[in-house]
Structure formats: structure tokens, C-alpha cells
Enzyme design. Structure first.
Site, PDB file in Angstrom:
ATOM      1  N   THR A   6      54.752  72.505  30.658  1.00  0.00           N
ATOM      2  CA  THR A   6      54.687  72.602  29.199  1.00  0.00           C
ATOM      3  C   THR A   6      53.750  71.583  28.568  1.00  0.00           C
ATOM      4  O   THR A   6      53.398  71.720  27.391  1.00  0.00           O
ATOM      5  CB  THR A   6      56.086  72.431  28.579  1.00  0.00           C
ATOM      6  OG1 THR A   6      56.602  71.135  28.928  1.00  0.00           O
ATOM      7  CG2 THR A   6      57.027  73.513  29.064  1.00  0.00           C
ATOM      8  N   ASP A   7      53.341  70.548  29.296  1.00  0.00           N
ATOM      9  CA  ASP A   7      52.455  69.535  28.720  1.00  0.00           C
ATOM     10  C   ASP A   7      51.196  70.171  28.135  1.00  0.00           C
ATOM     11  O   ASP A   7      50.699  69.742  27.095  1.00  0.00           O
ATOM     12  CB  ASP A   7      52.052  68.504  29.771  1.00  0.00           C
ATOM     13  CG  ASP A   7      53.151  67.506  30.071  1.00  0.00           C
ATOM     14  OD1 ASP A   7      54.151  67.485  29.323  1.00  0.00           O
ATOM     15  OD2 ASP A   7      53.016  66.741  31.045  1.00  0.00           O
TER      16      ASP A   7
ATOM     17  N   THR B 104      57.244  71.811  35.316  1.00  0.00           N
ATOM     18  CA  THR B 104      58.666  71.463  35.379  1.00  0.00           C
ATOM     19  C   THR B 104      59.523  72.618  35.879  1.00  0.00           C
ATOM     20  O   THR B 104      60.498  72.412  36.599  1.00  0.00           O
ATOM     21  CB  THR B 104      59.165  71.018  33.993  1.00  0.00           C
ATOM     22  OG1 THR B 104      58.496  69.805  33.627  1.00  0.00           O
ATOM     23  CG2 THR B 104      60.663  70.778  33.978  1.00  0.00           C
TER      24      THR B 104
END
Length: 341
Positions: free
Chosen positions: A96-97, A18
């Protein structure tokens, strides 16, 4: 010991995520397109820090598409670059997943002079209140700090500093998404410097052996009413298994004979699915309790959550570790003394 240079040099390596995304459709759907140089351009405050920043693009993927092989290659490349002695710290930016998993996996594969910090963003650069620039500035600050040396791989997010083994992503959208349920943050970034509050209880020792053995490790969660019919055939298809167990390490009683049989062939680890706390060893003794699982040949993960336990077991199997080595490694990694019963 190598002296910290008066003007430290930090390498920023971009993996995507992201923090690097831009809109690619009229409806606003985003994909990772920006490189680390683009990310640095959004942080003008860097010039006042006195830190020299170098960049390198490694990949441009969403966090969900990163692979174990990607992280193994990254760790090897960073280790080689550090050995040249030209950098004082490293920052990895990614989605960040999977950030909590990548950070822990890197802690098992990377050991070098330069501190390694992982960060990312919850809001893409084109959104109001984008957090990427602030997270990147804080991560570079920590990576350049002599205080970060010897702490292992760190995660820096929202001006908080976390140990790789304890950090969890606990919210799907908040910019304050990362926590460490058992310990809290190791420190904070304030007024342009790292303020260290604690040190890790256990620093993983990177695996010395080459990861040349193929190994597939499954992760199966316990849930109410699951009789184990789906679990049994899955156990026949893997080289190791992690059970995300209820509470302190409990599973349905119907699972016990299935797990006992499989544990004679493959290593099986049980971790708490709660995300905080530890597995126990002998508090409960009913069928499906932690005491039953240990006596059936399973291995307790202690404070390691199921995702990190899976990575530790995978790395151990890929390095050729036998069952005794696996048990001996899990005990201190989970900061608990349990073994096989």
C-alpha cells in the site's frame, strides 16, 4: 464486443507487499514471501462466487521498492495476456505504500478489454484482523463485473471502489486507509456484487508511443521559509519538475525567478500539496501566486496531486512529448482548462 463468459475468469497477479508478508524474525519483522496462490487459499468464499481464478507471480517486493520499470513491464505483460482473450478481469496485489501511484501509472500504460483492479492490505496475514482476504475477494468481484468495464484502472479497498486518478492513502495504519478527497468512492462491494454509484469524470488515455526516451522528473515540496537555494541546483539535474505548492498553487516569492528561468528549459508542473481540491488560474496575482506561475511558463496540475502529476509528466517525457503536448494532456487530466497562462 466480446461477451462476458457465463463463468468469468480473473487473473490475480502478485507483486508483494503487506498482503503477502510473513514474520521472518523472532521480533516479528515481516517480509513479503507469499505468492498469489497462498493469498487465494485464505479466501474460501471464492468457491461460491462462480469465478474462475488464475494466478501469476510477478515480483515479491515491498511497495516502496517497486520501480517505474516494474510497472511498465507489468502493464505490457497484462496487455499482451488480455489480447489472448482468456481472461475477463485482472487483480494486482501489492504494497500500500505506493498503491495509489502504481494504480495511476497503470491507468496511463494499460488499456485493454479486461478491467484492472489494484488492491492490498494494511495488516499482514499473520496479524489479528488481517484485511487481505476481504480486500482480495472484493477486488476479484469487481474485476469480474461487467459494470467495471470501461471505468479504467480501479482501486478496491475496504469494500470501496476508487478511481485511480483520485485515490489517496490517507492513514499509515488504519484498514480504512484509502480515500478520494474530491469525489469519494465510485462504488462499493455489497452482498457479493459491485454497486456502482458514479463514473470517472476523466479517463486517462494510455500513451500510444513507446517509452524509450530517458527522463528524470523531480518532486519538490513548498514549505515555510524555503528560499529556493536547494531548489535551484536540483532543477539543473532533472528533465522535468513537479512543485508540490501551497494551497491552490502558491510558492514563496523568491522562487519565481528561479522557476521562470528553469521553465524555459524544462517543463515544470505545479500541484497542490494539500491532497484535495484543485490548482487555480487567476484568483490570486501576488508574486508566487498561481497567476504568476502560469505567466512564468509553469503548468497547472488541476485536481491531480503531486505524485500523480509526476507520473503523468514522466510518462509524457519518456514518450517523447513536446511542451505543447504536455500542456494539452495536463488540462483534461486535471479536469481543469488551465494551460500556460
Amino acid at each position: 464486443m466480446t461477451q462476458q463468459s457465463p463463468q468469468p475468469t480473473v487473473l490475480v497477479v502478485g507483486l508483494g507487499g503487506t498482503i503477502a508478508m510473513t514474520p521472518t524474525t523472532k521480533e516479528g519483522g515481516a517480509r513479503p514471501t507469499l505468492g498469489p496462490q497462498d493469498l487465494l487459499a485464505a479466501v474460501p468464499q471464492l468457491a461460491a462466487t462462480g469465478i474462475t481464478v488464475k494466478t501469476q507471480s510477478f515480483s515479491n517486493k515491498p511497495g516502496a521498492s517497486l520501480t517505474l520499470e516494474d510497472i511498465e513491464e507489468l502493464a505490457s505483460r497484462l496487455w499482451a495476456m488480455d489480447s489472448e482473450g482468456s481472461i475477463d478481469g485482472i487483480v494486482v496485489t501489492q504494497g500500500t505504500d505506493t498503491l495509489e501511484e502504481t494504480a495511476y501509472l497503470l491507468s496511463l500504460l494499460y488499456e485493454a478489454r479486461a478491467p484492472l483492479v489494484v488492491t492490498g492490505a494494511m495488516r499482514a496475514p499473520f496479524l489479528a484482523g488481517a484485511d487481505g482476504p476481504a480486500n482480495l475477494l472484493a477486488a476479484i468481484t469487481v474485476a469480474a463485473s461487467p459494470q467495471a468495464r470501461g471505468l479504467g484502472v480501479l482501486v478496491v479497498f475496504n469494500d470501496q471502489v476508487f478511481e485511480a486518478a483520485r485515490v489517496r492513502k490517507a492513514h499509515s495504519t488504519s484498514t480504512n486507509a484509502f480515500i478520494a478527497p474530491d469525489t469519494g468512492p465510485l462504488g462499493t462491494v455489497a452482498e457479493g456484487r459491485l454497486r456502482l454509484l458514479a463514473t470517472p469524470a476523466h479517463k486517462p488515455l494510455p500513451m500510444a508511443a513507446a517509452l524509450t526516451h530517458p527522463a528524470r522528473v523531480g518532486l519538490y515540496p513548498a514549505s515555510l521559509g524555503d528560499d529556493g537555494a536547494l531548489l535551484e541546483p536540483l532543477l539543473d539535474q532533472v528533465d522535468g519538475m513537479v512543485i508540490a505548492a501551497f494551497g491552490v498553487g502558491h510558492v514563496p516569492d523568491t522562487w519565481v525567478p528561479i522557476l521562470h528561468k528553469a521553465a524555459q528549459r524544462i517543463p515544470i508542473v505545479f500541484a497542490s500539496r494539500t491532497g484535495g481540491g484543485t490548482t487555480l488560474t487567476h484568483t490570486y496575482a501576488f508574486d508566487g501566486s498561481e497567476k504568476t506561475l502560469l505567466s512564468s511558463g509553469l503548468i497547472g496540475a488541476g485536481h491531480l496531486d503531486p505524485y500523480k502529476a509526476r507520473h503523468l509528466l514522466t510518462v509524457l517525457l519518456r514518450s517523447g512529448a513536446d511542451l505543447a503536448k504536455i500542456c494539452a494532456t495536463f488540462a483534461p487530466a486535471g479536469t481543469t482548462p488551465e494551460g500556460r497562462g
